[in-house]
Design a protein around this motif. Structure first.
Motif, PDB file in Angstrom:
ATOM      1  N   ALA A 210       0.681  -1.158  -0.046  1.00  0.00           N
ATOM      2  CA  ALA A 210       0.024   0.125   0.001  1.00  0.00           C
ATOM      3  C   ALA A 210       0.948   1.425   0.178  1.00  0.00           C
ATOM      4  N   LEU A 211       2.086   1.081   0.320  1.00  0.00           N
ATOM      5  CA  LEU A 211       3.116   2.463   0.242  1.00  0.00           C
ATOM      6  C   LEU A 211       2.919   3.138  -1.027  1.00  0.00           C
TER       7      LEU A 211
ATOM      8  N   SER B 202       7.600   4.603   7.571  1.00  0.00           N
ATOM      9  CA  SER B 202       7.547   5.286   9.036  1.00  0.00           C
ATOM     10  C   SER B 202       8.890   5.775   9.287  1.00  0.00           C
ATOM     11  N   SER B 203       9.826   5.367   8.807  1.00  0.00           N
ATOM     12  CA  SER B 203      10.921   5.612   9.172  1.00  0.00           C
ATOM     13  C   SER B 203      11.200   6.860   8.631  1.00  0.00           C
ATOM     14  N   SER B 204      10.965   7.223   7.301  1.00  0.00           N
ATOM     15  CA  SER B 204      11.416   8.447   6.361  1.00  0.00           C
ATOM     16  C   SER B 204       9.816   8.869   5.725  1.00  0.00           C
ATOM     17  N   PRO B 205       8.888   9.295   6.297  1.00  0.00           N
ATOM     18  CA  PRO B 205       7.740   9.702   5.717  1.00  0.00           C
ATOM     19  C   PRO B 205       7.832  11.102   4.905  1.00  0.00           C
ATOM     20  N   THR B 206       7.320  11.155   3.776  1.00  0.00           N
ATOM     21  CA  THR B 206       7.391  12.430   2.999  1.00  0.00           C
ATOM     22  C   THR B 206       5.990  13.366   3.483  1.00  0.00           C
TER      23      THR B 206
ATOM     24  N   ARG C 116       1.080  -5.196   6.737  1.00  0.00           N
ATOM     25  CA  ARG C 116       2.472  -4.479   6.387  1.00  0.00           C
ATOM     26  C   ARG C 116       2.398  -3.358   7.200  1.00  0.00           C
ATOM     27  N   PRO C 117       3.582  -2.868   7.497  1.00  0.00           N
ATOM     28  CA  PRO C 117       3.909  -1.494   8.148  1.00  0.00           C
ATOM     29  C   PRO C 117       3.542  -0.482   7.120  1.00  0.00           C
ATOM     30  N   TRP C 118       2.865   0.426   7.642  1.00  0.00           N
ATOM     31  CA  TRP C 118       2.399   1.902   6.801  1.00  0.00           C
ATOM     32  C   TRP C 118       2.796   2.930   7.297  1.00  0.00           C
ATOM     33  N   VAL C 119       2.230   3.948   6.953  1.00  0.00           N
ATOM     34  CA  VAL C 119       2.855   5.328   7.217  1.00  0.00           C
ATOM     35  C   VAL C 119       2.470   5.679   8.824  1.00  0.00           C
ATOM     36  N   GLY C 120       3.303   6.318   9.367  1.00  0.00           N
ATOM     37  CA  GLY C 120       3.209   6.933  10.886  1.00  0.00           C
ATOM     38  C   GLY C 120       2.927   5.856  11.669  1.00  0.00           C
ATOM     39  N   GLY C 121       3.708   4.479  11.581  1.00  0.00           N
ATOM     40  CA  GLY C 121       3.556   3.600  12.575  1.00  0.00           C
ATOM     41  C   GLY C 121       2.314   2.605  12.548  1.00  0.00           C
TER      42      GLY C 121
END
Length: 383
Positions: free
Chosen positions: A132-133, A213-217, A282-287
């Motif tokens: 989904a990223l 999550s480690s480097s969101p835009t 799956r890991p997504w935005v913002g944790g």
């Protein structure tokens, strides 16, 4: 003489009795209730329990982590700072976006949205392989004044809309999270000041957030292009090339038949517990975590809530599907599993009845086309 007086008294009593009976039988007579000693008056009910005091900082039901909240507020303050030689910051604040949202309700854009009911292999959404990223973004509306802040969030996805400003990115999402924050006391000019916000200016804005999550835009929303208030949809734009690796999704103008198999993009703010139910998350935005959930189209409703059927003249205003979405999933796409095209947008849940219970509530993708011009059709004198 005594007999005459007795007769007159008897006649008087009879006349009085008949007169009383006539009054009781008369349509204009009123019957009055009397309270006797056998009437019991109960004690008044206890006063309702007052609701708990609202916290000075709040988010929607699916709370983001405090660390990510702080990151959102930092980006908001940084972009709202005055640029050198400018009277405003680079962030368009929420009062302006809300004004556009209200003024541009039902506006038809000059651009047309391509019909992609059967997208090619390079365009169809393969939810089994793509994360989904690169398909769905998080939409955040935030406001802060002093120590108080308000954050609402939902999902959204990009559209391929040629004909708009060069490089302009267009996102479709739900409108109710913007509606929620626009009624916040932080944005209300008539709200009384308190110890936490007295004499402090408020900052606000909306972001399209993509990436891990480690480097969101963080991409600031520059304008609201159009909205459909009754359908809970809005189109927003952002500066050129704000979404690295975020692909545009194909949208079908045709409704899926009841019983069609779908995939809906769901979001959860809690890490799934290991087990069978955790597969596919799956890991997504913002944790947060996301998953393409398998589901089924249950049917359609018109604006009055009546059953509507595709292939007829019925107005397909809302889409019912199963299973029920999680908080934070609103604004995400609903994909037809067979064609790989978007056939709806997630809005929330709806109570069907006591037998069928709660189901997913969305809007068919054909409503997205209501905000775009028909291919080959030019409209003049549009407001």
């Amino acid at each position: 003489m005594a007999l005459r007086q007795t007769a007159l008294a008897s006649r008087s009593r009879i006349t009085s009795s008949l007169s009383s009976a006539a009054c009781l039988n008369s349509p204009s007579a009123r019957a009055y209730a009397t309270v006797g000693t056998t009437t019991y008056i109960g004690q008044p009910p206890p006063p309702p329990t007052p609701p708990p005091a609202a916290s000075s900082s709040s988010t929607t039901a699916a709370n983001l982590s405090s660390v990510f909240d702080a990151q959102i507020l930092y980006e908001l303050r940084r972009r709202c700072q005055l640029a050198p030689g400018s009277s405003t910051g680079s962030q368009v604040q929420l009062p302006k976006l809300v004004e556009q949202y209200l003024d541009r309700g039902g506006l038809v854009l000059d651009s047309s949205l391509p019909y992609e009911s059967r997208p090619g292999k390079d365009r169809r959404i393969d939810v089994d392989e793509s994360a989904a990223l690169d398909s769905v973004a998080m939409i955040v509306h935030a406001a802060q004044q002093g120590a108080e802040h308000k954050i609402t969030h939902c999902s959204g996805f990009a559209l391929s809309a040629p004909g708009l400003s060069e490089g302009q990115s267009v996102m479709v999402t739900c409108a109710h999270t913007l509606e929620e924050i626009r009624h916040s006391p932080i944005l209300r000019r008539d709200a009384p000041p308190n110890a936490n916000n007295a004499a402090l200016p408020s900052v606000s804005g909306s972001f399209v957030i993509t990436g891990p999550s480690s480097s969101p835009t963080f991409s600031p929303v520059s304008s609201i292009l159009s909205s459909l208030h009754r359908s809970d949809l809005l189109l927003m734009s952002a500066p050129p090339s704000p979404f690295p690796a975020l692909r545009t999704l194909p949208v079908s103008p045709y409704p899926a038949q009841p019983g069609a198999r779908i995939r809906a993009h769901f979001v959860t703010h809690k890490e799934p517990v290991p087990g069978a139910g955790a597969e596919g998350w799956r890991p997504w935005v913002g944790g947060t975590w996301s998953k393409w959930i398998r589901g089924t189209v249950l049917g359609y409703r018109d604006m009055a809530g009546r059953e509507a059927k595709p292939g007829t003249y019925d107005a397909l205003s809302h889409l019912l599907f199963d299973p029920t979405p999680t908080p934070g999933s609103s604004g995400g796409p609903i994909i037809d599993e067979e064609s790989g095209a978007v056939i709806g947008v997630v809005l929330g849940t709806q109570m069907q009845n006591r037998l069928q219970g709660v189901c997913g509530w969305g809007v068919p993708s054909e409503m997205i086309f209501e905000m775009f011009s028909l291919p080959g059709l030019k409209l003049n004198n549009r407001s």
